[in-house]
Design a protein around this motif. Structure first.
Motif: not given
Length: 620
Positions: A555-571
């Motif tokens: 759940t944490i990883v999924e949330a961080m990935v979604q947040l990063a993508h919304r900020l225009g970052l790659t993971v």
């Protein structure tokens, strides 16, 4: 008028013996009886106690002063052994030297003896024995004299006390402590014990040290003055002495010394084991933690204590003091107000670290470092997108060393700036070489780790610009990785450096994201392009070995990935080891993965084989 003069011959005309007194038979004989009587009278009346002794060692003629010194009638001393009266037979070396004088093979004996005066007081005397007459002619008598040197010895003792004791605490100083330590090591030898080896009898031939300094002493000096500081040191000395006397298994307890400043030491001779030393350290710590009343002030301090206990066989004073100093440093590094026992394994690690530290900078200059590269793989198609450069040290003594062994040392002593510049140049040159060797394939980006000290202590922007120009690598193919703890607190110069690098087109990645501050507000301020998720989250995705995956981690990883993508970052996900982990990370939306599933860090030739191809997953 001619003829021979009857007068005295002029001095100039005299022969070789001219002007010398004529040697007569009378001059060669012994003094007459009147002269002997004069000599004997002077001998008898002399204030210096003396005696004529024959070659058997018996007194032939004592003077009155010797009788007065020994409280005996001088006539009664005749015929007695001189050695017994003045202690010349009390030790072997003196006894042998005395007999050599009697035999004529030694010209003199001089020694100091502790005698007893006729009035009962102790007397330190210098005893001298010399032949009477020419030893070469076979003297048949020796002269014994006894000089009172009590005052001289007392002065010498006072001067020695001043040289070997601290004037503030009255304790032995470093010089006397080291002297006693060396003597203890020489005299403390292992002895047989009727209970040796059964675990009940105390081990012999061991020695121990408690080496301490006062936590907070400098603050007392700075705020209350040196006079109060000296009074505090004297009070500390008193409590240490009490602990040593209480904990001592011998009369007089253990030796307490002030080694300088606020450093003290307690020497435990013939230690009964580690338990005795640690119990002493506990009592010292408890005693010093009680408040002190000095100069009208209530002062609270504590102590850091290094404890060393070992066999005295093969030990040296220097090695013991070095071990004690090291252990005291550990006690302070571990938080102060505690005692720490010497740990050979920890010391071996320290010695290795010290050896690495002393050779690190020359190793950079000698070119002992090399780079290996670990692929960064697209999660969607398994194609290698880039590589991370990982530095290794080909140490001539310790072999191939991983970054964890030497990078922290390089960061501490500043060598990381020089080493980091070499890593950056070498990695960019290699990335450009791959690009030129495979012109028809998408170029790999190169990811290089950067320490926070490089941001602060070097012109990183100028270094990067120079290296990119020199190698011909495009800025967009360079990624600089910084740890989350280094980036999240960035402000001032570090922030300006990161912004300048980003403006240049270089990508900035946050390494080990999720384990540091995780202050998401910084993500909107920093010029970050990539988040690298810490491997601890990815490990929670495993089903292998009967372990169930952690729903919270996913759940944490999924949330961080979604947040990063919304900020225009790659993971990028680190530590990907199984295909199951890779599948779930791909489904969540991670862009790239890195780990043993794809490849370990390898030589650049192996990376060349993977360019433009999909890596075949390998179960790790």
């Amino acid at each position: 008028m001619s003829g021979t003069s009857e007068g005295p011959v002029p001095r100039a005309a005299q022969g070789p013996g001219a002007g010398r007194p004529e040697v007569t038979q009378r001059d060669q004989r012994r003094p007459d009886l009147s002269e002997l009587r004069d000599y004997r009278a002077a001998f008898a009346a002399a204030a210096l106690p003396m005696a004529v002794v024959d070659l058997r060692g018996q007194i032939v003629r004592p003077n009155d002063a010797l009788g007065g010194l020994l409280g005996a009638d001088p006539a009664a001393l005749a015929g007695q052994p001189a050695a017994d009266l003045v202690g010349l037979s009390s030790d072997g070396a003196t006894w042998r030297a005395y007999n050599e004088v009697l035999r004529g093979t030694r010209p003199r004996l001089r020694c100091t003896r502790r005698l007893k005066h006729a009035d009962g007081r102790p007397l330190w005397a210098e005893v001298t024995v010399v032949p009477m007459g020419d030893p070469a002619a076979g003297a048949d008598r020796v002269l014994l004299s006894v000089a009172d040197v009590g005052e001289r010895r007392e002065l010498s003792e006072r001067l020695r006390h001043l040289r070997t004791h601290d004037p503030v605490t009255r304790l032995p100083n470093r010089a006397l402590f080291l002297e006693r330590l060396a003597a203890a090591l020489e005299t403390t030898a292992p002895r047989e014990s009727p209970r040796a080896g059964d675990g009940t009898g105390p081990p012999h031939g061991r020695i121990g040290l408690c080496y301490l300094d006062i936590d907070g002493f400098q603050a007392v000096n700075d705020t209350l003055g040196h006079h109060t500081g000296d009074r505090l040191l004297a009070a500390v000395a008193g409590r240490l002495t009490e602990c040593a006397e209480t904990g001592g298994h011998r009369a007089g307890g253990h030796l307490v010394a002030r080694l300088g400043g606020d450093e003290f030491a307690i020497l435990v001779e013939d230690s009964s084991g580690t338990g005795q030393l640690t119990e002493l350290a506990r009592s010292v710590l408890a005693a010093l933690q009680r408040p002190f009343e000095v100069s009208g002030h209530r002062v609270s301090v504590s102590a850091s204590i290094g404890v060393v206990e070992r066999s005295s066989a093969g030990a040296s004073a220097t090695a013991l003091m070095q071990a004690a100093d090291t252990t005291l440093y550990w006690a302070k590094a571990d938080g102060r107000a505690r005692w720490t026992l010497f740990d050979p394994e920890r010391n071996a690690h320290r010695m290795t670290r010290q050896a690495l530290s002393s050779t690190l900078r020359p190793a950079v200059e000698r070119g002992e470092f090399t780079l290996e590269y670990q692929p960064l793989v697209g999660m969607a198609d398994g194609v290698v997108r880039g590589v991370e450069a990982l530095v290794r040290w080909n140490h001539p003594r310790f072999g191939l060393l991983a970054p964890s062994r030497f990078v922290p040392i390089a960061e501490e002593d500043g060598t990381i700036v020089q080493l980091g510049r070499w890593v950056l140049r070498t990695a960019c040159r290699q990335a450009r070489r791959w690009q030129l060797e495979h012109p028809g394939e998408p170029a790999l980006f190169i990811s290089v780790n950067v320490a926070v000290r490089q941001l602060r202590d070097s012109d990183l922007v100028a270094d990067v610009a120079e290296i990119l120009t020199e190698t011909g690598l495009e800025p967009g193919l360079l990624q600089l990785e910084l740890t989350e703890s280094a980036v999240m607190g960035s402000s001032g110069r570090p922030l300006r450096v990161l912004q300048a690098l980003s403006d240049m087109g270089v990508r900035i990645a946050i390494d080990d994201f999720g384990t540091g501050y995780s202050n998401l507000a910084y993500l909107s301020r920093l010029p970050v392009s990539v988040l690298k998720l810490d491997g601890s989250f990815v490990r929670g995705f495993r089903y292998e070995d009967g372990a169930r995956p952690s729903p919270a981690d996913e759940t944490i990883v999924e949330a961080m990935v979604q947040l990063a993508h919304r900020l225009g970052l790659t993971v990028t996900a680190e530590c990907v080891e199984t295909s199951g982990q890779a599948e779930r990370l791909r489904r969540i939306g991670c862009d790239t993965g890195q780990g043993w599933l794809y490849s370990r860090a390898v030589a650049p030739e192996r990376i060349a084989e993977l360019i433009g191809t999909g890596t075949r997953p390998r179960e790790g």
